[in-house]
Design an enzyme around this catalytic site. Structure first.
Site, mmCIF file in Angstrom:
data_model
loop_
_atom_site.group_PDB
_atom_site.id
_atom_site.type_symbol
_atom_site.label_atom_id
_atom_site.label_comp_id
_atom_site.label_asym_id
_atom_site.label_seq_id
_atom_site.Cartn_x
_atom_site.Cartn_y
_atom_site.Cartn_z
ATOM 1 N N TYR A 81 2.449 14.241 -39.927
ATOM 2 C CA TYR A 81 1.842 15.094 -39.156
ATOM 3 C C TYR A 81 1.544 16.454 -39.116
ATOM 4 C CZ TYR A 81 1.954 18.123 -35.184
ATOM 5 O OH TYR A 81 1.392 19.205 -33.866
ATOM 6 N N SER A 85 14.688 22.414 -39.800
ATOM 7 C CA SER A 85 14.387 22.224 -38.673
ATOM 8 C C SER A 85 15.218 23.412 -37.316
ATOM 9 C CB SER A 85 14.464 21.313 -38.342
ATOM 10 O OG SER A 85 14.614 20.693 -36.645
ATOM 11 N N TYR A 123 20.181 14.349 -37.419
ATOM 12 C CA TYR A 123 19.410 15.284 -38.191
ATOM 13 C C TYR A 123 19.612 16.381 -38.305
ATOM 14 C CZ TYR A 123 14.388 16.547 -37.459
ATOM 15 O OH TYR A 123 13.873 17.682 -38.163
ATOM 16 N N LYS A 136 19.621 17.846 -42.195
ATOM 17 C CA LYS A 136 18.803 19.589 -42.302
ATOM 18 C C LYS A 136 19.706 20.631 -43.250
ATOM 19 C CE LYS A 136 14.499 17.851 -41.843
ATOM 20 N NZ LYS A 136 13.773 17.287 -42.907
HETATM 21 C C1 UD1 Z 1 13.333 18.175 -30.122
HETATM 22 C C2 UD1 Z 1 14.267 17.897 -31.019
HETATM 23 C C3 UD1 Z 1 14.736 18.752 -31.976
HETATM 24 C C4 UD1 Z 1 13.074 18.606 -33.364
HETATM 25 C C5 UD1 Z 1 11.596 18.669 -32.252
HETATM 26 C C6 UD1 Z 1 10.884 18.553 -32.755
HETATM 27 C C7 UD1 Z 1 16.094 17.155 -29.365
HETATM 28 C C8 UD1 Z 1 17.295 17.509 -28.274
HETATM 29 N N1 UD1 Z 1 15.433 17.692 -30.153
HETATM 30 O O1 UD1 Z 1 13.286 18.748 -29.476
HETATM 31 O O2 UD1 Z 1 15.584 18.485 -33.177
HETATM 32 O O3 UD1 Z 1 13.463 19.756 -33.975
HETATM 33 O O4 UD1 Z 1 11.651 17.805 -30.953
HETATM 34 O O5 UD1 Z 1 9.629 18.716 -32.494
HETATM 35 O O6 UD1 Z 1 15.645 16.112 -29.608
HETATM 36 N N2 UD1 Z 1 10.739 17.123 -22.481
HETATM 37 C C9 UD1 Z 1 11.240 16.839 -20.539
HETATM 38 N N3 UD1 Z 1 10.922 15.364 -20.652
HETATM 39 C C10 UD1 Z 1 10.631 14.537 -21.437
HETATM 40 C C11 UD1 Z 1 9.838 15.274 -23.051
HETATM 41 C C12 UD1 Z 1 10.571 16.668 -23.348
HETATM 42 O O7 UD1 Z 1 11.271 17.643 -20.049
HETATM 43 O O8 UD1 Z 1 9.931 14.073 -20.997
HETATM 44 C C13 UD1 Z 1 11.978 19.240 -22.447
HETATM 45 C C14 UD1 Z 1 13.160 19.127 -23.124
HETATM 46 O O9 UD1 Z 1 13.986 18.853 -21.878
HETATM 47 C C15 UD1 Z 1 12.663 19.866 -23.740
HETATM 48 C C16 UD1 Z 1 11.044 20.366 -24.091
HETATM 49 O O10 UD1 Z 1 10.935 19.564 -23.127
HETATM 50 O O11 UD1 Z 1 12.990 21.061 -22.728
HETATM 51 C C17 UD1 Z 1 10.699 19.682 -25.289
HETATM 52 O O12 UD1 Z 1 11.323 18.742 -25.324
HETATM 53 P P1 UD1 Z 1 11.257 18.123 -27.204
HETATM 54 O O13 UD1 Z 1 9.297 17.979 -27.382
HETATM 55 O O14 UD1 Z 1 11.765 16.694 -26.930
HETATM 56 O O15 UD1 Z 1 11.689 19.119 -28.331
HETATM 57 P P2 UD1 Z 1 12.958 19.784 -28.174
HETATM 58 O O16 UD1 Z 1 14.075 18.761 -27.434
HETATM 59 O O17 UD1 Z 1 12.803 21.038 -28.386
#
Ligand code: UD1
Length: 336
Positions: free
Chosen positions: A13, A126, A150, A154
């Site tokens: 990506y 990251s 992870y 890093k």
């Molecule tokens: C995640 C990873 C992070 C990585 C990044 C890359 C975790 C804890 N962290 O970050 O290490 O660098 O992706 O893009 O996995 N959310 C929902 N419902 C969902 C999915 C997400 O509510 O089904 C919310 C999450 O709680 C968060 C936000 O959306 O508040 C973003 O989530 P996500 O895209 O998974 O990213 P991160 O958790 O910030």
């Protein structure tokens, strides 16, 4: 710049957008990828977009024999090292694979770069290396306390690369700490193609709006944020790719290892992202609230001042552009 720029993980990506940004700037990318979590179909698309063949070598980044042949066969000026395993949950169940690929792979690459006399490296790190931030926005000098496998791989790779520059001043290394990359190339020819149900918010919204993926489960409504949902710093993948280009240019003159946050410098809540995405796709996203996801934090966003000062880089695209481009990619199939 004379010579080619090796992009490891260049079919993935981030790597594919980086390769495209290099080609757009008149530089010559060459991709190394083992296609373990990417598709060969990205290659003809990159070549079509670039208007010339984008070369590639199929190999694992830990394969030093294959790396030696690559550096022997091609004049490499610098390396952008995007190859690696990602995924916070996945790392917890496969620590050996994550350490082997993310740390061992970086060591194998550095070994062969050293032999070949190539000393400029841009490393995909990251924001996960920070763990739970103590204050906001998060600057590069904040403590590194990753709370998962992870993030620890890093951080270890960053430590190793810093040690290299301490031992040998020829090395010039940029450590790029990505916040939350999202969106796709505006052509909708390259983008993020997760297998199965995506874990990350924006690709998941694409799939849900596209149909067949049920509703969005929002992880927590009781975070100490304005609307109670998690806040993150979403960054357009095109801006992220341009950050790599700026880092390559920076290394022409800068010795040592320097860490950079690549982020927008502000946060958006899950509900704000959902609303922006609904506006982009013209559809309503069904959602419900579920308990918090283990390991999540309430809020984090970057202080990108160092990248602005030293790389002359800043994100130019906003959340609406992220959503519009991600949705265009989804409408074009959302995969390869
Ligand atoms: C995640 C990873 C992070 C990585 C990044 C890359 C975790 C804890 N962290 O970050 O290490 O660098 O992706 O893009 O996995 N959310 C929902 N419902 C969902 C999915 C997400 O509510 O089904 C919310 C999450 O709680 C968060 C936000 O959306 O508040 C973003 O989530 P996500 O895209 O998974 O990213 P991160 O958790 O910030």
């Amino acid at each position: 710049m004379d010579g080619k720029i090796l992009v490891t993980g260049g079919a993935g990506y981030v790597g594919s957008h980086v390769a495209m940004a290099l080609a757009d700037a008149g530089l010559v990318p060459i991709i190394l990828d083992d296609f373990s979590s990417s598709s060969r179909a990205v290659l003809p698309r990159l070549s079509a977009l670039a208007g010339r063949t984008v070369e590639h070598v199929e190999a694992d980044v830990r394969d030093t024999a294959a790396l030696r042949k690559l550096f022997h066969d091609h004049p490499i000026a610098a390396v952008i090292h995007c190859a690696g395993l990602k995924g916070v949950g996945d790392g917890e169940t496969r620590p050996l694979a994550f350490w082997d690929v993310n740390v061992g792979g970086t060591m194998a690459l550095a070994e062969v770069m050293g032999e070949a006399g190539v000393a400029r490296l841009v490393f995909s790190s990251s924001a996960t290396v920070y763990g739970q931030p103590e204050s906001l926005p998060v600057g590069e000098d904040a403590p590194l306390k990753p709370n998962g496998v992870y993030g620890r791989t890093k951080r270890a790779a960053e430590d190793f690369l810093r040690d290299l520059t301490r031992a040998n001043p020829n090395w010039r290394i940029a450590l790029l700490r990505y916040f939350n990359p999202a969106g796709a190339h505006p052509s909708a020819r390259i983008g993020e193609a997760p297998l199965g149900r995506p874990d990350n918010l924006v690709p998941l919204l694409c799939r849900i709006a596209g149909g067949g993926f049920g509703e969005l489960a929002i992880f927590g409504s009781d975070w100490p944020t304005e609307d109670g949902t998690g806040v993150r710093d979403y960054l357009h993948v095109q801006d992220l790719a341009e950050g790599h280009l700026a880092a390559i240019r920076f290394l022409a003159t800068a010795p040592g290892a320097t860490a950079f946050n690549l982020g927008m410098g502000r946060g958006w809540s899950v509900l704000e992202v959902v609303r922006a995405f609904e506006a982009a796709c013209g559809r309503r996203i069904a959602r419900s609230f579920v308990p918090r996801r283990p390991g999540d934090v309430a809020c984090y966003y970057a202080d990108p001042a160092r990248a602005e000062a030293l790389l002359a880089w800043r994100a130019r695209r906003d959340l609406d552009a992220i959503c519009a481009d991600a949705w265009r990619w989804q409408l074009a199939g959302g995969g390869y």
